[in-house]
Enzyme design. Sequence first.
Site, PDB file in Angstrom:
ATOM      1  N   SER A 114     -53.588 -92.706 -20.930  1.00 51.32           N
ATOM      2  CA  SER A 114     -53.817 -94.155 -21.002  1.00 51.32           C
ATOM      3  C   SER A 114     -55.226 -94.473 -20.508  1.00 51.32           C
ATOM      4  O   SER A 114     -55.855 -95.433 -20.949  1.00 51.32           O
ATOM      5  CB  SER A 114     -52.793 -94.888 -20.138  1.00 51.32           C
TER       6      SER A 114
ATOM      7  N   GLY B 176     -48.659 -88.935 -26.567  1.00 56.05           N
ATOM      8  CA  GLY B 176     -48.087 -88.077 -25.526  1.00 56.05           C
ATOM      9  C   GLY B 176     -46.764 -88.666 -25.052  1.00 56.05           C
ATOM     10  O   GLY B 176     -45.735 -87.974 -25.009  1.00 56.05           O
ATOM     11  N   HIS B 177     -46.766 -89.952 -24.734  1.00 59.10           N
ATOM     12  CA  HIS B 177     -45.521 -90.617 -24.321  1.00 59.10           C
ATOM     13  C   HIS B 177     -44.490 -90.567 -25.448  1.00 59.10           C
ATOM     14  O   HIS B 177     -43.310 -90.323 -25.220  1.00 59.10           O
ATOM     15  CB  HIS B 177     -45.778 -92.094 -23.997  1.00 59.10           C
TER      16      HIS B 177
ATOM     17  N   ASP C 269     -49.284 -83.870 -16.514  1.00 56.42           N
ATOM     18  CA  ASP C 269     -49.263 -84.124 -15.067  1.00 56.42           C
ATOM     19  C   ASP C 269     -48.476 -82.992 -14.414  1.00 56.42           C
ATOM     20  O   ASP C 269     -47.323 -83.159 -14.002  1.00 56.42           O
ATOM     21  CB  ASP C 269     -48.625 -85.488 -14.798  1.00 56.42           C
TER      22      ASP C 269
HETATM   23  P1  AMP Z   1     -47.696 -92.209 -17.336  1.00 56.84           P
HETATM   24  O1  AMP Z   1     -47.421 -93.404 -18.183  1.00 56.84           O
HETATM   25  O2  AMP Z   1     -49.129 -91.790 -17.295  1.00 56.84           O
HETATM   26  O3  AMP Z   1     -47.039 -92.291 -15.985  1.00 56.84           O
HETATM   27  O4  AMP Z   1     -46.968 -91.005 -18.076  1.00 56.84           O
HETATM   28  C1  AMP Z   1     -45.588 -91.058 -18.372  1.00 56.84           C
HETATM   29  C2  AMP Z   1     -45.147 -89.693 -18.806  1.00 56.84           C
HETATM   30  O5  AMP Z   1     -45.867 -89.301 -19.973  1.00 56.84           O
HETATM   31  C3  AMP Z   1     -45.406 -88.617 -17.734  1.00 56.84           C
HETATM   32  O6  AMP Z   1     -44.305 -87.725 -17.696  1.00 56.84           O
HETATM   33  C4  AMP Z   1     -46.646 -87.946 -18.261  1.00 56.84           C
HETATM   34  O7  AMP Z   1     -46.777 -86.608 -17.836  1.00 56.84           O
HETATM   35  C5  AMP Z   1     -46.416 -88.008 -19.753  1.00 56.84           C
HETATM   36  N1  AMP Z   1     -47.670 -87.860 -20.468  1.00 56.84           N
HETATM   37  C6  AMP Z   1     -48.825 -88.555 -20.272  1.00 56.84           C
HETATM   38  N2  AMP Z   1     -49.800 -88.086 -21.080  1.00 56.84           N
HETATM   39  C7  AMP Z   1     -49.246 -87.076 -21.806  1.00 56.84           C
HETATM   40  C8  AMP Z   1     -49.742 -86.203 -22.822  1.00 56.84           C
HETATM   41  N3  AMP Z   1     -50.995 -86.263 -23.240  1.00 56.84           N
HETATM   42  N4  AMP Z   1     -48.895 -85.290 -23.339  1.00 56.84           N
HETATM   43  C9  AMP Z   1     -47.599 -85.209 -22.917  1.00 56.84           C
HETATM   44  N5  AMP Z   1     -47.071 -86.014 -21.973  1.00 56.84           N
HETATM   45  C10 AMP Z   1     -47.883 -86.935 -21.426  1.00 56.84           C
END
Ligand code: AMP
Length: 280
Positions: free
Chosen positions: A186, A36-37, A150
């Site tokens: 994560s 996703g990231h 999110d």
């Molecule tokens: P985080 O590390 O959880 O703060 O996420 C960092 C970025 O990655 C945020 O913009 C999240 O929305 C995005 N993100 C997390 N999981 C996914 C996913 N499964 N698909 C797309 N983007 C994601």
Amino acid sequence: MIKVNSVRALQQAVAEARNERKTIGFVPTMGALHNGHISLVERAKEESSFVVVSLFVNPTQFNNLSDLDSYPRDEQRDAELVMSAGCDLLFIPSVEEMYPEPDSRIFDFGTLNSVLEGEFRPGHFNGVGQVVSKLFDMVIPDRAYFGQKDFQQLAVIKRLVELCRYDIDIISCKTVREDDGLAMSSRNLLLTPEHRAVAPSIYKILSEVRSKSGTITVQEAKHFVIESINAIPLLDVEYFDIVDDKTLVSLESWSECDTPVGTVAVFAGDVRLIDNILFN
Ligand code: AMP
């Protein structure tokens, strides 16, 4: 790829890229990276000539200390992943570097802050506003990439851009899922094998309610999702609502907006999973 820990080194590297007339794409993350990231980094690489990724587990957005402590971290692996995805500059600051003094700023996100995640994680979005505004001030990107996973965070970030008058395009990227439909997160790393086995039912039920949405009311759809997920042993719904995609106000009927969004938080044991589905 350049890897830096200090704000000064970050700003210097960004300034050099600007001097070379590069456009800056920015992907803020908390690490423990998955596809996703990586999809965000790849999209940034397609659209910008210099890609900055930050990796920082932001304490001010955690309203639960054990959630902060248990948040998975793997810096070495993360660095390798973003490098192969085309990252040019990786910023990994310490807490002291990001918060040399406590951040007392309060953002007025209006109702975006009081519904859904805002209701169950008080202070969470204010913490997101604090860290993202600091990062935006440091990087000053042309575009910043956020995941639809999110959904409420995206709405909050768009509001932050209006509030602080940033000249930054916020790019919304599709949720990336495992083959079985579970939204990549994560936090999935923290699931027990038993909880991991049932977690894909969340998206299965969201997809099912979307296909039924032409024939049932919004109220029936809400009941269907809550009852179906709660009927699965090991899963416990914290909330599900169907809301306006921009204001996040709860809907009474499908016709109140063009793109209703169903958004859910579910406990799988101690692990809190969120997901959403667009009804369009
Ligand atoms: P985080 O590390 O959880 O703060 O996420 C960092 C970025 O990655 C945020 O913009 C999240 O929305 C995005 N993100 C997390 N999981 C996914 C996913 N499964 N698909 C797309 N983007 C994601």
